[in-house]
Design a protein around this motif. Structure first.
Motif, short mmCIF file in Angstrom:
data_model
loop_
_atom_site.label_atom_id
_atom_site.label_comp_id
_atom_site.label_asym_id
_atom_site.label_seq_id
_atom_site.Cartn_x
_atom_site.Cartn_y
_atom_site.Cartn_z
N PRO A 17 0.84 -1.21 0.00
CA PRO A 17 0.00 0.00 0.00
C PRO A 17 0.87 1.26 0.00
CG PRO A 17 -0.70 -1.51 1.75
CD PRO A 17 0.51 -2.11 1.11
N ASP A 18 1.96 1.18 0.75
CA ASP A 18 2.92 2.28 0.75
C ASP A 18 4.29 1.69 0.46
OD1 ASP A 18 4.70 4.29 1.20
OD2 ASP A 18 4.14 4.63 3.30
N ALA A 19 4.78 1.91 -0.74
CA ALA A 19 6.04 1.29 -1.18
C ALA A 19 7.22 2.25 -1.03
CB ALA A 19 5.90 0.80 -2.62
N THR A 20 7.12 3.17 -0.09
CA THR A 20 8.18 4.16 0.11
C THR A 20 9.55 3.49 0.19
OG1 THR A 20 6.67 5.62 1.27
CG2 THR A 20 9.01 6.01 1.62
N GLY A 21 10.50 4.07 -0.54
CA GLY A 21 11.87 3.57 -0.51
C GLY A 21 12.19 2.68 -1.69
N TYR A 22 11.19 2.01 -2.22
CA TYR A 22 11.40 1.11 -3.35
C TYR A 22 11.30 1.83 -4.69
CZ TYR A 22 10.78 -2.95 -0.27
OH TYR A 22 10.92 -3.89 0.70
N GLY A 23 11.90 1.22 -5.70
CA GLY A 23 11.64 1.65 -7.06
C GLY A 23 10.24 1.21 -7.45
N ARG A 24 9.48 2.12 -8.15
CA ARG A 24 8.10 1.78 -8.53
C ARG A 24 8.06 1.31 -9.98
NH1 ARG A 24 8.36 4.49 -4.19
NH2 ARG A 24 6.47 5.25 -3.17
N VAL A 25 7.13 0.38 -10.25
CA VAL A 25 6.98 -0.16 -11.60
C VAL A 25 5.99 0.70 -12.37
CG1 VAL A 25 6.32 -2.17 -12.96
CG2 VAL A 25 7.47 -2.47 -10.73
N VAL A 26 6.48 1.35 -13.42
CA VAL A 26 5.62 2.20 -14.24
C VAL A 26 5.17 1.39 -15.45
CG1 VAL A 26 5.48 4.35 -15.55
CG2 VAL A 26 6.93 4.22 -13.51
N ARG A 27 3.84 1.28 -15.61
CA ARG A 27 3.27 0.50 -16.71
C ARG A 27 2.60 1.42 -17.73
NH1 ARG A 27 2.31 -5.23 -15.79
NH2 ARG A 27 3.17 -5.86 -13.77
N GLY A 28 2.56 0.96 -18.96
CA GLY A 28 1.93 1.74 -20.03
C GLY A 28 0.42 1.52 -20.07
N MET A 29 -0.21 2.14 -21.06
CA MET A 29 -1.66 2.08 -21.18
C MET A 29 -2.16 0.64 -21.25
SD MET A 29 -2.45 5.23 -21.23
CE MET A 29 -3.96 5.75 -22.07
N GLY A 30 -1.41 -0.22 -21.93
CA GLY A 30 -1.83 -1.61 -22.10
C GLY A 30 -1.42 -2.49 -20.93
N GLY A 31 -0.88 -1.88 -19.89
CA GLY A 31 -0.45 -2.66 -18.72
C GLY A 31 0.95 -3.21 -18.85
N GLU A 32 1.60 -2.94 -19.98
CA GLU A 32 2.95 -3.48 -20.16
C GLU A 32 3.96 -2.69 -19.32
OE1 GLU A 32 1.33 -1.59 -22.21
OE2 GLU A 32 2.69 -0.08 -23.04
N VAL A 33 5.00 -3.38 -18.87
CA VAL A 33 6.00 -2.72 -18.04
C VAL A 33 6.83 -1.76 -18.89
CG1 VAL A 33 8.03 -3.06 -16.59
CG2 VAL A 33 6.13 -4.69 -16.49
N GLU B 115 3.66 8.95 -9.42
CA GLU B 115 4.41 7.69 -9.43
C GLU B 115 4.62 7.16 -8.01
OE1 GLU B 115 6.95 8.40 -13.57
OE2 GLU B 115 7.76 9.11 -11.65
N LEU B 116 4.72 8.09 -7.08
CA LEU B 116 4.91 7.66 -5.68
C LEU B 116 3.69 6.92 -5.15
CD1 LEU B 116 6.80 10.67 -4.06
CD2 LEU B 116 7.72 8.44 -4.70
N ARG B 117 2.54 7.14 -5.78
CA ARG B 117 1.32 6.45 -5.34
C ARG B 117 1.21 5.02 -5.91
NH1 ARG B 117 -0.78 11.70 -5.76
NH2 ARG B 117 -1.59 11.34 -7.87
N ILE B 118 2.14 4.67 -6.81
CA ILE B 118 2.11 3.31 -7.38
C ILE B 118 2.44 2.30 -6.29
CG2 ILE B 118 3.24 1.75 -9.04
CD1 ILE B 118 3.74 4.19 -10.81
N THR B 119 1.63 1.26 -6.21
CA THR B 119 1.84 0.26 -5.15
C THR B 119 2.81 -0.84 -5.60
OG1 THR B 119 -0.06 -1.02 -5.92
CG2 THR B 119 -0.45 0.62 -4.16
N GLU B 120 2.94 -1.01 -6.91
CA GLU B 120 3.78 -2.11 -7.40
C GLU B 120 5.24 -1.68 -7.35
OE1 GLU B 120 4.24 -5.28 -11.13
OE2 GLU B 120 3.20 -3.37 -11.46
#
Ligand code: UD1
Ligand code: MG
Length: 498
Positions: free
Chosen positions: A151-167, A180-185
């Motif tokens: 829920p809070d991934a502070t400190g980690y690198g976040r996974v940014v995905r495209g429109m189709g869900g691809e990494v 991007e900081l709100r990304i949980t993955e």
């Protein structure tokens, strides 16, 4: 290896499942928050240094080569892994994960898939890695990154995905936008890559805010090379938890113990109090074994069916046959306990203690490098070292094998059916023949033949009236607090006067 299919041309790359797998373990980081003279990688989780868990996971997933990248505390880390079949690559300066990987990858032949693991994430299971590898190969991926969600991934690198869900990419905490900081993955730091990884890693630059070489840049490099990158997203984020300080180390320990304990409980072992039961993952336990609270089982310990281990016993590298009862507070190391034997409470079995079936070892008995035959009893307060004891012999309370002359150790040979009375001192080297008796309180330094009785102690004499004469002389010093004795003395003196 499966046979190459006849349809394949000689020059075609082997099918994915046949490619070897090499592993690079990143373990050069400082671990400042541990506040330790020891490398962070060597702090233990469930009895095994963290970095050794990574090596074990690599082995379990079928690694061909394992390269451990060392830097901070390199000598210690390398010394701890000597003999485990890994190779080392030194990273003299910690310039970032990308640089660390490159140091390790230089040691590889470049013909294999490459798995990257961290030396401080011991909970990652081989099952997860196998599933990730299977997917990676089945889908012919070039790069798969292991991710999970918090829920809070502070400190980690976040996974940014495209429109189709691809990494698309991984963005580090420092560089992330508020969205991007709100990304949980988040990125676990575990990657599976094809054989081009070492080559591509050489192109990683330190052109970022931290001036570090980011291994995460490999995603962009693969994409530039025209490949898709994929994520293997697991539900349980604790699997990729690392330990940065002693608090997290303790948390990892608890989780690891829970995992091990769960496995044993599903395997038919009763744990009366799982929270206080510590079992190293090298231990094997048969069904219908009962572990009372506070039991610690270490190393190559093996316990057969129906045995019960009493509270707060610590058992290391010991084999217990079936239906053994270890009573509370016993300490066993390097021992073998025969079927149906019982040991303790407060017993100590040291290396080389071998008990045949039906042996009884009671409280405050210490046994070292000794063989006790079937049905031997040593019920109380004894030291048995470097001894051979035949079947059905009885060792009285307080018996000592005096095995050490200050320079050398000597053996004590005791036959079958021997009765050693209480408080005997058996001065080795010594042989007691079958069915011999030793009278209580004897000091025995000469061999005793079969069927003989040995008595080696001062002859007793009783001196009448001695006590009254003694206490009369000592009357001034007779303690005030002994009214019964004072009255007794008075009666004795009166009857003496009459
Ligand atoms: C890294 C990832 C981040 C991810 C996180 C997961 C990068 C740029 N970022 O961040 O996306 O979410 O891990 O934990 O990779 N190490 C070396 N040499 C170095 C630097 C690190 O061997 O020069 C080792 C460390 O000992 C450790 C691992 O690499 O085992 C990760 O290093 P760390 O500094 O914790 O990376 P993060 O900045 O947390
Ligand atoms: Mg980190």
């Amino acid at each position: 290896m499966t046979k190459p299919s006849s349809a394949a041309s000689p020059s075609a790359p082997p099918p994915p499942s046949d490619r070897p797998l090499d592993v690079v373990v990143l373990a050069a980081g400082a671990g400042t928050r541990m506040r330790s003279a020891r490398s962070k990688m060597l702090h233990e989780v469930a009895g095994r240094p963290m970095v050794a868990w990574a090596v074990k996971a690599a082995r379990d997933v079928g690694a061909r080569e394992i390269v451990v990248v060392t830097g901070h505390g390199a000598e210690q880390v390398e010394a701890a892994l000597v003999g485990s079949g890994v190779r080392f690559a030194r990273q003299e300066q910690q310039l970032g994960t990308g640089h660390a990987f490159l140091m390790g990858a230089r040691e590889l032949r470049g013909d294999a898939d490459v798995l990257v693991l961290y030396g401080d994430s011991p909970l990652l299971s081989a099952d997860t890695l196998r599933a990730m590898l299977a997917r990676h190969r089945a889908q012919h991926q070039a790069l798969t990154v292991l991710t999970s969600d918090l829920p809070d991934a502070t400190g980690y690198g976040r996974v940014v995905r495209g429109m189709g869900g691809e990494v698309e990419r991984i963005v580090e905490q420092k560089a992330a936008t508020p969205a991007e900081l709100r990304i949980t993955e988040f990125n676990s730091g575990v990657y599976l890559m094809d054989a081009r990884a070492p080559e591509l890693a050489a192109q990683i630059s330190n052109d970022n805010a931290a001036h570090e070489y980011y291994l995460t840049d490999l995603l962009a490099l693969y994409r530039q090379a025209g490949d898709q990158v994929a994520a293997f997203r697991i539900a349980d984020p604790t699997e990729v938890m690392g330990a940065n300080d002693r608090l997290q180390l303790a948390e990892l320990g608890t989780l690891m113990r829970q995992r091990i304990n769960t496995r044993h409980m599903y395997g038919g072992v009763t744990l009366l109090d799982p929270a206080t039961t510590h079992i190293e993952d090298t231990v094997s336990i048969a069904a219908d074994v009962v572990l009372e609270p506070g039991v610690v089982l270490r190393g190559q310990t093996q316990i057969e069916a129906g045995s019960r281990i009493g509270a707060y016993s610590v058992i290391t590298d010991t084999y217990l046959e079936a239906a053994v009862s270890v009573k509370p507070h016993s300490v066993l190391e390097g021992a073998h306990v025969g079927e149906g034997s019982d040991v303790g409470p407060f017993a100590r079995l040291r290396p080389g203690a071998v008990l045949d079936a039906g042996v009884h070892v009671g409280n405050f008995v210490e046994i070292k490098n000794s063989h006790l035959g079937r049905g031997v009893k040593a019920g109380h307060l004894a030291y048995l070292g470097d001894a051979q004891i035949g079947a059905e012999s009885n060792i009285g309370a307080g018996t000592i094998t005096a095995n050490f002359d200050g320079v050398n150790k000597h053996r004590t040979q005791i036959g079958a059916g021997v009765f050693v009375g209480s408080n005997a001192t058996l001065i080795a080297p010594l042989t007691l023949g079958d069915a011999a008796f030793v009278a209580g309180g004897s000091t025995v330094s000469q061999d005793v033949p079969e069927g003989a009785m040995a008595i080696g102690r001062g002859v007793q004499r009783n001196v009448d009236g001695w006590s009254a004469r003694y206490w009369s002389k000592m009357r001034q010093k007779l303690p005030q607090k002994l009214p019964w004795l004072s009255a007794w003395l008075e009666r004795q003196e009166k009857s003496g006067e009459n």
